[in-house]
Design an enzyme around this catalytic site. Sequence first.
Site, PDB file in Angstrom:
ATOM      1  CD  GLU A 119      38.585  48.671  27.590  1.00 17.46           C
ATOM      2  OE1 GLU A 119      39.384  49.065  27.990  1.00 17.46           O
ATOM      3  OE2 GLU A 119      38.316  47.408  27.362  1.00 17.46           O
ATOM      4  CG  ASP A 259      38.163  39.596  33.477  1.00 13.98           C
ATOM      5  OD1 ASP A 259      37.400  40.615  33.312  1.00 13.98           O
ATOM      6  OD2 ASP A 259      39.311  40.111  33.091  1.00 13.98           O
ATOM      7  CD  GLU A 352      43.605  37.507  24.097  1.00 15.75           C
ATOM      8  OE1 GLU A 352      42.717  38.086  23.965  1.00 15.75           O
ATOM      9  OE2 GLU A 352      44.557  37.185  25.033  1.00 15.75           O
ATOM     10  CD  GLU A 373      45.253  40.858  31.984  1.00 14.13           C
ATOM     11  OE1 GLU A 373      44.383  41.885  32.073  1.00 14.13           O
ATOM     12  OE2 GLU A 373      45.915  40.563  31.000  1.00 14.13           O
ATOM     13  CB  THR A 463      40.724  46.263  36.459  1.00 12.98           C
ATOM     14  OG1 THR A 463      40.948  45.091  35.778  1.00 12.98           O
ATOM     15  CG2 THR A 463      40.193  47.485  35.602  1.00 12.98           C
TER      16      THR A 463
END
Length: 589
Positions: A119, A259, A352, A373, A463
């Site tokens: 993060e 991912d 989710e 996304e 990302t």
Amino acid sequence: MDPKNAFFITLILLTIPDALICRVFAEGVTFDEAKQLRDEVSGMFYHAFNGYMDHAFPRDELKPLSCEGEDTLGGYALTLIDSLDTLALLGDKDRFTSSVEWISKNLRFDINKTVSLFETTIRILGGLLSAHLIASDYSTGMRIPSYDDELLHLAEDLARRLLPAFDTPTGIPYGSVNLLHGVDENESKITSTAGGGTLTLEFGVLSRLTNDPVFEQVTKNAVRGIWARRSKLNLVGAHIDVFTGEWTQKDAGIGTSIDSFYEYLLKAYILFGDEEYLYIFQEAYGAAMHYLFHDPWYVEVNMNSAALVWPLFNSLQAFWPGLQVLAGDIDPAIRTHTAFFSVWKRYGFTPEGFNLASFSVQHGQKSYPLRPELIESTYWLYKATRDPRYLDVGRDIVSSLQYGARCTCGYCHILDVEFHKQEDHMESFFLAETVKYLWLLFDLAAGPDNLVENGPYKYIFSTEGHLLPMTPRISLAREHCSYFGAYCKNSNFRPTSYISNDGHHTNSSSRFQRGVGSTSYVTQYGFRKSTTSMSGIIKGLCPGLTHEQMYGLSYVASPDMVPQEEPTTDHVENVGGQSQSMVVLSDSA
């Protein structure tokens, strides 16, 4: 795959009602409405950004219901840093300038905080680097005259404090590190595949800006460490022990915990030109499409046996169609996006987890934390196809956010997509990604006027949605201009390959044309072969290539590079349907 599992999956997919995967088209979005929606999204950004600045700054994130701040990552104005390049994209030079100046004077990383490596890299390091590249470059239109690389120095300081995380036998980093003391002796040795393999863009850019290879090397070693432990099926699991290299969770999928590992393989190749990343991506993508893809959905399987683990759509999978656009694999991207959006239409948001067997929200995975996304893939598919259905999708998403998630000081997480119950939290990525991709979608339809579409560079999105430009300093650091369309003086030109009329190389180390959204990748896994004739295009090695020559923009010879032969210019269609100029040597040259 076990025949029973194959039959079970087939049964699941055949019994899902057609309504779930069929798009009911809304009335088309007009040109004027696209402009109105773009302005509405801009208003959404400022409602949330002003709420953060007024009620939460300099804490990390906003609690939009109670109008308070909270520290969630490190206590260093996370949302402001994550929002910097969105401010620049919107053309808000005043806010961008004042934000950069505040960060330059007040931000410090010599603090006793244990932070997530993943993060911190994608949000803080990426945010600082993107803003630095914008603030230091006159050609972006956002150059700050008083700026003196302060954000770059902060980024380098932060990255050096993260380096102890990579000190493991496998090269795969710990998941967390203390910014003052390094890795705690009791730190968990288990990390996710995405956490260890989604660091290459930010660290690679930093290496090229600082001329210190250590940042790029440790993250490349991490990718190698993960890939070396793949299964015989070329699948990777979700969690791994960074000391032993043993997989502690062997579920293979394209969503949670994995991912962005796939994402950064392709994007690192596009940004840096390192074909090792492309090779790994080809192998990994091929395995994913073979074992995980059950048209139009994706499931999770055991990485060793390919036995079914979860017939589940999870919201993080929704980035995949956008990645497929970059790879040139458009048709399955369209079908999968349609299926994923049908879940949004069903609930007003994507939960989710959505169970494909029970045709219902997965227990314990009912929330929607404002994820970007699906919007990201919508933007890329519209850019690739110009199909107005994606504007309809964007309009529906804006409506859901406005009527379901908007709250007192910002936008709230949705705790339960079935009942639209709000939660007092707003992740920084709402400003870094969610509204950014919505704004880009409608601006593209309204006649784009922004850095990404009209600026001097091609951009790769991290990302976290941060803008990383394909400048010569970043993309050419370890290369020698070995690109299609290379043009240089006859005396300096050393050809290494020739592209014949059928698109095949001769005497070449690479079969691939590097570019954003290129459709020229040719592999056994379904990438589209370019149908454009490229007779006479040379892949050569020559010094002094300009950015325009590198990436197929209009060629203007500089005074010290007057061509001896007049170059011809071919137009190659990209996936967005727009032509790009490529400088091509004539036969006589």
